[in-house]
Design a protein around this motif. Structure first.
Motif, mmCIF file in Angstrom:
data_model
loop_
_atom_site.group_PDB
_atom_site.id
_atom_site.type_symbol
_atom_site.label_atom_id
_atom_site.label_comp_id
_atom_site.label_asym_id
_atom_site.label_seq_id
_atom_site.Cartn_x
_atom_site.Cartn_y
_atom_site.Cartn_z
ATOM 1 N N TYR A 127 39.044 47.044 81.516
ATOM 2 C CA TYR A 127 40.452 46.692 81.331
ATOM 3 C C TYR A 127 40.670 45.198 81.545
ATOM 4 C CZ TYR A 127 45.512 46.741 81.928
ATOM 5 O OH TYR A 127 46.856 46.496 81.790
ATOM 6 N N PRO A 170 47.240 51.973 86.130
ATOM 7 C CA PRO A 170 47.214 50.497 86.145
ATOM 8 C C PRO A 170 45.962 49.878 85.548
ATOM 9 C CG PRO A 170 47.458 51.423 88.373
ATOM 10 C CD PRO A 170 47.064 52.526 87.477
ATOM 11 N N ASP A 214 48.270 38.882 73.094
ATOM 12 C CA ASP A 214 49.094 39.612 74.053
ATOM 13 C C ASP A 214 50.275 38.737 74.479
ATOM 14 O OD1 ASP A 214 50.231 40.953 76.133
ATOM 15 O OD2 ASP A 214 48.400 41.170 77.321
ATOM 16 N N PRO A 215 51.488 39.060 74.014
ATOM 17 C CA PRO A 215 52.641 38.219 74.345
ATOM 18 C C PRO A 215 52.839 38.072 75.845
ATOM 19 C CG PRO A 215 53.288 40.064 72.917
ATOM 20 C CD PRO A 215 51.837 40.238 73.227
ATOM 21 N N ALA A 216 52.423 39.075 76.608
ATOM 22 C CA ALA A 216 52.633 39.031 78.061
ATOM 23 C C ALA A 216 51.746 37.987 78.735
ATOM 24 C CB ALA A 216 52.395 40.403 78.669
ATOM 25 N N GLU A 217 50.706 37.507 78.048
ATOM 26 C CA GLU A 217 49.865 36.472 78.647
ATOM 27 C C GLU A 217 50.516 35.102 78.529
ATOM 28 O OE1 GLU A 217 47.596 36.561 80.637
ATOM 29 O OE2 GLU A 217 46.955 38.624 80.453
ATOM 30 N N ILE A 218 51.369 34.954 77.537
ATOM 31 C CA ILE A 218 51.932 33.628 77.277
ATOM 32 C C ILE A 218 53.051 33.343 78.263
ATOM 33 C CG2 ILE A 218 53.166 32.229 75.581
ATOM 34 C CD1 ILE A 218 51.419 33.574 73.446
ATOM 35 N N GLY A 219 52.911 32.249 78.971
ATOM 36 C CA GLY A 219 53.914 31.908 79.979
ATOM 37 C C GLY A 219 53.733 32.658 81.286
ATOM 38 N N LYS A 220 52.670 33.477 81.409
ATOM 39 C CA LYS A 220 52.485 34.255 82.631
ATOM 40 C C LYS A 220 52.033 33.378 83.792
ATOM 41 C CE LYS A 220 48.923 37.103 83.629
ATOM 42 N NZ LYS A 220 48.016 38.237 83.451
ATOM 43 N N TYR A 274 54.161 50.854 69.572
ATOM 44 C CA TYR A 274 52.917 50.089 69.570
ATOM 45 C C TYR A 274 52.680 49.418 68.226
ATOM 46 C CZ TYR A 274 47.991 48.918 70.105
ATOM 47 O OH TYR A 274 46.806 48.241 70.168
ATOM 48 N N LYS A 303 44.619 50.840 79.165
ATOM 49 C CA LYS A 303 45.646 50.371 78.236
ATOM 50 C C LYS A 303 46.636 51.505 78.008
ATOM 51 C CE LYS A 303 46.193 48.129 73.782
ATOM 52 N NZ LYS A 303 45.526 47.672 72.555
ATOM 53 N N ARG A 309 45.271 43.697 71.783
ATOM 54 C CA ARG A 309 44.336 43.323 72.849
ATOM 55 C C ARG A 309 43.585 44.583 73.224
ATOM 56 N NH1 ARG A 309 45.918 40.392 78.553
ATOM 57 N NH2 ARG A 309 43.806 40.343 79.406
#
Ligand code: TPP
Ligand code: MG
Lengths: 558, 167
Positions: A88, A122, A302-308, A181, A125, A151
């Motif tokens: 993961y 957790p 992965d949009p969640a990686e950007i700005g994280k 999705y 995916k 991803r």
């Protein structure tokens, strides 16, 4: 015609083109294995479920195909957890099937019951508990789709005994439809144009490439893009095989144990082009200092990686290969000569170095350089976790994508050896080396039995320093050498290998290193080489925790 | 700052655990949470109120979208919205002060929905402020038990979470 749930699994795996399963049987997957009896799919019985999960992961990393795992309920399923979490964290596609107690018994603390979907929320995916056999074809289709798109990541399917036994019509869906999705592949054109403009004006640009480049198959575009624009490339551990290590524009790995010049370049850059990488804290060091006076372009699926982890100037959500393809169309040659010569100066000031006395003990770095030399850089390498892993990243120059499997995100000791078995089975014609530590190897050494049983001819190079070396190094620097719980006594690795029916070689002198590697390569079967190396070597450079990446400790021989 | 999110999810077992687990892992305390089905019975709506700044919230929304069962997320704090909560309050009361309590409640358009010799149950619907105000007024009589549904919210006007903006 109606068929059982267990049979459906096998039929679906055939449709997905699966030809190998890594697993371990038990009472709750009896019918699954019974169906496997009649199929052509190869089953590899590991000696521990964790080994099966890591082997499937290794297989997936080097082939790009999803790794498939079977395990029984309860302890079988919980033994998979470290393997699932490892996959993961590094975005490795896998589909895992676990047995479960009958639906009527779920929640009763039945024999060998574990809430594996609850446990793995957790670290997967996605996961499924399938209570209705009619849903099973759709679920399996979705699982493979989710694991291998966007991803990548592991997906687990929990199958109660009665679901495996129940019968229904089997129609394997052609397509999936999931409202929730829809990964984005093509980057936003406006953002790509803005990025191209920013790159064209850059004075001191650096490409920072991660695993996304390798997984997306974007390495060729990356090479073309870097060459056309004259922009140097540094990679993460996961991205090491995404750019040839010998290339004039290669800066090697960055981060905590990255090269001096890669970290200096990152810290002095005016534009950073991050591709399929996630600005892990091991890479950025102190974040505020890292971002100062820089523009950052971040490309990630992965949009969640950007700005994280970091503020970004131009975010681009999309597939690394596709976005690189678009950027390539707009790429112009840049005048980066002055910048590249500055980097050359850094390279001269802080080269990677170690000392090898001819008559002294073996330097661990020397072993890795020799593995690189003797294999011509063409082997597939897996590593365990520790100093040997970092030295591998520094001294082995990877030249081909997907030629390294190493646990980056989770840093799982015990990963490398079983992963090497999966890698070898996935790429049977290649030479596979596992570079291991004396500590890590013992975490899954039982898989020697698997290697011997299937004659999987991996070469395990144990960098035997008598220590949990990476932790010892931390204690040396940050605990005033108060060494505790790091001095390890290992078994006789040669005898251990032989007890399992594998070959064992002992190497104690520098002059014997290369011949032993060649010897191992000539043996058609699994080999363990016990390299007795210096016990107090450190990995340099080293960025101390939460320091700026330009504040490296560079070691004794600058 | 308190923010209200509307999250549309597949109506499947375990989906609430996934959503709640995500908030827990990121260290968010959930202030209130309400769940129910929507017009489309296969879709549930989770209204969740959290204490977070905008940056943190943006991260959470992206993380929510990574859950396969999450269909849509809206940050209702960014739109003119109506928020309501239902609260039931059991208060110590007898024949002597029942009328007094009744009077307080009616000035808030709340009702008594159960009466016994020692107690009444009040039903209050409204904004958080209103509910807090009533609770503090009833405190003097002795509150025995309180239950609240958590906030539920809709955007004003014809915009909906399904067809409207996402957060
Ligand atoms: C499962 C697991 N437990 C603990 C650790 C913490 N850890 C990181 S490196 C390391 C030492 C590894 O020792 P060895 O395999 O001998 O490698 P060396 O550093 O000596 O090369 C330890 C204990 C870990 N990464 N994984
Ligand atoms: Mg060691």
């Amino acid at each position: 015609m109606k068929i059982s749930g267990a049979r459906m699994v096998i039929e679906a795996l055939k449709k997905e083109g699966v030809d190998i399963i890594f697993g371990y049987p038990g009472g709750a997957v009896l019918s699954l294995y019974d169906q496997l009896y009649d199929s052509d799919i190869r089953h590899i019985l590991t000696r521990h479920e964790q080994g099966a999960a890591h082997a499937a992961d290794g297989y997936a990393r080097v082939t790009g195909k999803p790794g498939v795992v079977f395990a029984t309920s309860g302890p079988g399923a919980t033994n998979l957890v470290t393997g699932i979490a490892t996959a993961y964290m590094d975005s490795v596609p896998m589909v895992l099937f676990t047995g479960q107690v009958a639906t009527s018994l779920i929640g009763t603390d039945a024999f060998q019951e574990a809430d594996i979907t609850g446990i793995t929320y957790p670290v997967t995916k996605h996961n499924y508990l399938v209570k209705d056999v009619r849903q099973l074809p759709r679920v399996i289709k979705e699982a493979f789709h989710i694991a291998t798109t966007g991803r990548f990541g592991p997906v687990l399917i929990d199958l109660p005994k009665d679901t495996q036994a129940a019968e229904a019509e089997f129609v394997y869906p052609e397509k999936v439809s999931m409202v929730g999705y829809n990964p984005t592949y093509a980057g936003h054109q406006g953002q790509i144009a803005r990025a191209a403009k920013l790159i064209a004006r850059a004075q001191r640009p650096v490409i920072y490439a991660g695993g996304g480049v390798v997984f997306s198959g974007g390495h060729e575009y990356l090479l073309e893009f870097a060459e056309k624009t004259n922009i140097p490339v540094t990679t993460t551990l996961m991205g090491l095989t995404g750019f040839p290590g010998n290339h004039r524009l290669s800066l090697g790995m960055l981060g905590m144990h990255g090269t001096y010049w890669a970290n200096m370049s990152m810290s002095h850059a005016d534009v950073i082009i991050a591709i399929g990488a996630r600005f892990d804290e091991r890479v950025t060091g102190k974040v505020d200092d890292f971002v100062r006076d820089k523009k950052i372009i971040h490309i990630d699926i992965d949009p969640a990686e950007i700005g994280k982890n970091i503020r970004v100037d131009i975010p681009i959500v999309g597939d690394a290969r596709m976005v690189l393809g678009e950027l390539l169309k707009k790429a112009e040659p840049l005048a980066t000569e002055a910048w590249l010569s500055q980097i050359e100066d850094w390279k001269r000031q802080g080269p990677l170095c170690y000392k090898q006395d001819e008559n002294g003990k073996i330097a661990p770095q020397y072993v890795i350089e020799q593995i690189y030399q003797q294999t011509g850089g063409n082997a597939i390498i897996t590593t365990e976790v520790g100093q040997h892993q970092m030295w591998t990243a520094q001294y082995y120059r990877f030249s081909r994508p997907r030629s390294l499997a190493s646990s980056g995100g989770l840093g799982t000791m015990g990963y490398g050896f079983p992963a090497s078995l999966g890698a070898q089975l996935g790429r049977p014609d290649e030479l596979v080396f596992c570079i291991a530590g004396d500590g890590s190897f013992l975490m899954n050494s039982q898989e020697l039995a698997t290697a011997v049983a299937y004659n999987i001819p991996v070469k395990v190079a144990i960098i035997n320093n008598g220590y949990l070396g990476l932790v010892r190094q931390l204690q040396e620097f940050f605990c005033r050498r108060r060494y505790i719980a790091v001095d390890i006594q290992s078994p006789n690795f040669v005898k251990l290998a032989e007890a399992f029916g594998a070959h064992g070689l002992l190497v104690e002198k520098p002059g014997d290193v290369a011949p032993a590697i060649r010897r191992a390569m000539d043996i058609n079967g699994p080999v363990v080489i016990d390299f007795r190396v210096k016990d107090d070597e450190n990995v340099f450079p080293m960025v101390p925790p939460s320091a700026q990446i330009s504040e490296m400790i560079r070691g004794a021989f600058k | 700052m308190r923010k209200v999110l509307a999250v549309l999810v597949d109506n499947t077992p375990g989906v609430l655990v996934r959503v709640a687990g995500l908030f827990a892992r990121r260290g968010f305390n959930i202030e209130s949470l309400a769940v129910g089905t929507t017009v489309d019975k296969t879709v549930s709506r989770i209204t969740v109120e959290v204490d977070a700044d905008n940056e943190m919230l943006e991260q959470v929304i992206k993380q929510l979208y990574k859950l396969i069962n999450v269909l849509k997320v809206s940050n209702l704090s960014e739109f003119p919205s109506v928020h309501r909560e239902l609260c039931l309050i059991k208060v110590q009361a007898n024949a002597n002060n029942r009328a007094e309590i009744q009077q307080i409640l009616s000035s808030f358009r709340a009702h008594i929905i159960d009466i016994s010799h020692q107690s009444v149950i009040a039903e209050v619907t409204g904004s958080e402020d209103k509910i807090e105000a009533i609770i503090s007024l009833l405190q003097v009589y002795g509150i025995m038990e309180i239950v609240r549904t958590g906030k539920i919210s809709l955007m004003r006007g014809s915009k909906t979470v399904r067809n409207g903006e996402t957060g």
